[in-house]
Write an enzyme that holds these catalytic residues in place. Structure first.
Site, PDB file in Angstrom:
ATOM      1  N   THR A 180       8.824  49.306  43.779  1.00 17.64           N
ATOM      2  CA  THR A 180       9.004  50.778  43.820  1.00 17.64           C
ATOM      3  C   THR A 180       8.086  51.349  44.894  1.00 17.64           C
ATOM      4  OG1 THR A 180       9.595  50.961  41.502  1.00 17.64           O
ATOM      5  CG2 THR A 180       8.515  52.886  42.462  1.00 17.64           C
ATOM      6  N   ARG A 188      20.187  53.664  32.427  1.00 10.60           N
ATOM      7  CA  ARG A 188      18.740  53.699  32.174  1.00 10.60           C
ATOM      8  C   ARG A 188      18.033  54.516  33.276  1.00 10.60           C
ATOM      9  NH1 ARG A 188      13.850  52.053  35.090  1.00 10.60           N
ATOM     10  NH2 ARG A 188      12.264  51.595  33.548  1.00 10.60           N
ATOM     11  N   GLY A 241      14.156  55.522  34.679  1.00  7.57           N
ATOM     12  CA  GLY A 241      12.739  55.193  34.579  1.00  7.57           C
ATOM     13  C   GLY A 241      11.870  56.432  34.736  1.00  7.57           C
ATOM     14  N   ASP A 242      10.590  56.188  34.970  1.00  7.51           N
ATOM     15  CA  ASP A 242       9.632  57.295  35.099  1.00  7.51           C
ATOM     16  C   ASP A 242       9.644  57.938  36.477  1.00  7.51           C
ATOM     17  OD1 ASP A 242       8.654  54.760  36.041  1.00  7.51           O
ATOM     18  OD2 ASP A 242       6.755  55.754  36.454  1.00  7.51           O
ATOM     19  N   THR A 287       3.803  53.658  39.637  1.00  6.64           N
ATOM     20  CA  THR A 287       4.679  52.488  39.640  1.00  6.64           C
ATOM     21  C   THR A 287       4.288  51.571  38.484  1.00  6.64           C
ATOM     22  OG1 THR A 287       5.329  50.473  40.799  1.00  6.64           O
ATOM     23  CG2 THR A 287       3.181  51.400  41.387  1.00  6.64           C
ATOM     24  N   GLY A 288       5.278  51.036  37.804  1.00  7.83           N
ATOM     25  CA  GLY A 288       4.975  50.154  36.673  1.00  7.83           C
ATOM     26  C   GLY A 288       6.102  50.225  35.658  1.00  7.83           C
ATOM     27  N   GLY A 294       8.252  51.697  33.536  1.00  8.58           N
ATOM     28  CA  GLY A 294       8.585  53.112  33.449  1.00  8.58           C
ATOM     29  C   GLY A 294       8.564  53.728  32.063  1.00  8.58           C
TER      30      GLY A 294
HETATM   31  N1  ASP Z   1       8.520  52.553  37.411  1.00 13.33           N
HETATM   32  C1  ASP Z   1       9.741  51.947  37.869  1.00 13.33           C
HETATM   33  C2  ASP Z   1      10.775  52.075  36.780  1.00 13.33           C
HETATM   34  O1  ASP Z   1      10.449  51.858  35.634  1.00 13.33           O
HETATM   35  C3  ASP Z   1       9.602  50.525  38.251  1.00 13.33           C
HETATM   36  C4  ASP Z   1       8.332  50.157  39.002  1.00 13.33           C
HETATM   37  O2  ASP Z   1       7.616  51.025  39.435  1.00 13.33           O
HETATM   38  O3  ASP Z   1       8.067  48.969  39.175  1.00 13.33           O
HETATM   39  O4  ASP Z   1      11.910  52.327  37.074  1.00 13.33           O
END
Ligand code: ASP
Length: 335
Positions: free
Chosen positions: A196, A224, A226-227, A247-248, A250
């Site tokens: 991301t 779906r 994400g955040d 990032t992570g 979500g």
């Molecule tokens: N945060 C992103 C999501 O969940 C993915 C990521 O940042 O690795 O869509």
């Protein structure tokens, strides 16, 4: 000598518009290319070189915008577009595949001066989702558009649809096959979404902007979200506090309202950006058992980039012009 009437009028306009920029007003920028299982054993030398080169290209291009007295909005977009156009990141061209073998992208952008925001989710066939997020912010009455409605709006606004094959990368396709063949890999999910991208910047006028763009998570269900496109979860900016891009995993960032929490700790509790970002990543997110990281910048240009994963692709140029490009944890980075 007393200032002449013209100078007084000009100074008054600057004060009223908040434009008190001078050549010495601080500028700074940070970008990320995703957090996850990034260590010297999981990244090849070629990958590492390619990723560092792209991060450098993105951050120097964006910094030039700021140096030329450009807006943080343009700086953030220019950095994110470069990363979206690269197959090495999970955004735009290099997006991961959904369970159905499609690429559905999320993105958001927020302007800290006006608190205007634009976001899109579940969007296919648009090369630069961050540009679409900006159009939603600037050209629609809405903040958040999704799916076909967002694509229809993109076309109305003159963006072109690109074919599915534009987003095809062998590596991401293989990841989906591995994911489908071994559902237990879901437990090791970080490597199936890494990449991301996001950017946060401070321009000479003191304006903060945050942007984030992603393909989401490998094998995600149709629909779906994400955040990243959720204002306050993965993206937030406010001139009174900070600009944040996350990032992570979500789902945890949504439940923890991570980006807004960091802003609130700075705005209402008077914490430094670094203390606030670290508290949310290492205390709140960790307690939820969520993993990931953020890049955050305050209105003085102080930058914080904490993460609780093995690594986070990241780069920054601080107020003194010092450039940093890092992939791994601090210790591994200096090896
Ligand atoms: N945060 C992103 C999501 O969940 C993915 C990521 O940042 O690795 O869509």
């Amino acid at each position: 000598m007393k200032p002449g009437p013209l100078l007084t009028i000009f100074a008054t306009i600057l004060v009223f518009t908040g434009m008190t920029a001078t050549a010495d007003s601080p500028i700074a920028i940070a970008i990320h290319g995703g957090a996850g299982t990034i260590s010297r054993s999981t990244v090849t030398v070629e990958q590492e070189q390619a990723i560092r080169a792209k991060l450098l290209e993105a951050i120097t291009t964006a910094y030039q915008v700021l140096e030329n007295d450009g807006d943080s909005m343009d700086a953030v977009i220019s950095a994110i577009k470069i990363l979206e156009d690269s197959p090495h990141f999970n955004a735009g061209k290099g997006s991961v595949f959904t369970w159905d073998g499609k690429n559905e992208m999320d993105a958001a952008l927020m302007d800290g001066a006006s608190l205007d925001a634009g976001a899109i989710s579940g969007v296919a066939n648009i090369a630069n989702p961050i540009v679409l997020a900006r159009l939603v912010m600037q050209k629609s009455k809405h903040v958040f558009l999704s799916g076909d409605g967002a694509v229809e709006f993109a076309i109305e606004q003159g963006l072109e649809k690109v074919p599915d094959k534009y987003f095809f990368t062998e590596r991401r396709w293989q990841q989906l096959q591995d994911f489908k063949n071994q559902p237990e890999l879901a437990a090791a999910e970080p490597q199936y979404r890494i990449g991301t991208v996001g950017a946060v910047a401070l321009d000479r006028k003191g304006n903060l902007v945050a942007g984030t763009s992603t393909g989401g998570t490998t094998g995600k269900r149709y629909g779906r979200i994400g955040d990243s496109p959720i204002i306050g979860a993965g993206t937030y900016a406010n001139n009174r506090s900070v600009a944040v891009s996350a990032t992570g995993a979500g789902e945890f960032f949504i439940r923890g309202t991570v980006a807004h929490d960091i802003s609130a700790l700075v705005e209402y509790k008077g914490m430094t950006v670094d203390d606030a970002a670290r508290e949310v990543i290492f205390e709140k997110l960790a307690a939820l058992k969520g993993d990931g990281g953020v890049i955050a910048i305050d209105r003085h240009g102080n930058i914080s980039m904490p993460f609780n994963t093995e690594g986070m692709y990241r780069a920054s140029i601080d107020t003194s012009g010092k450039v940093k490009i890092m992939l791994y944890g601090e210790k591994a980075e200096t090896k």
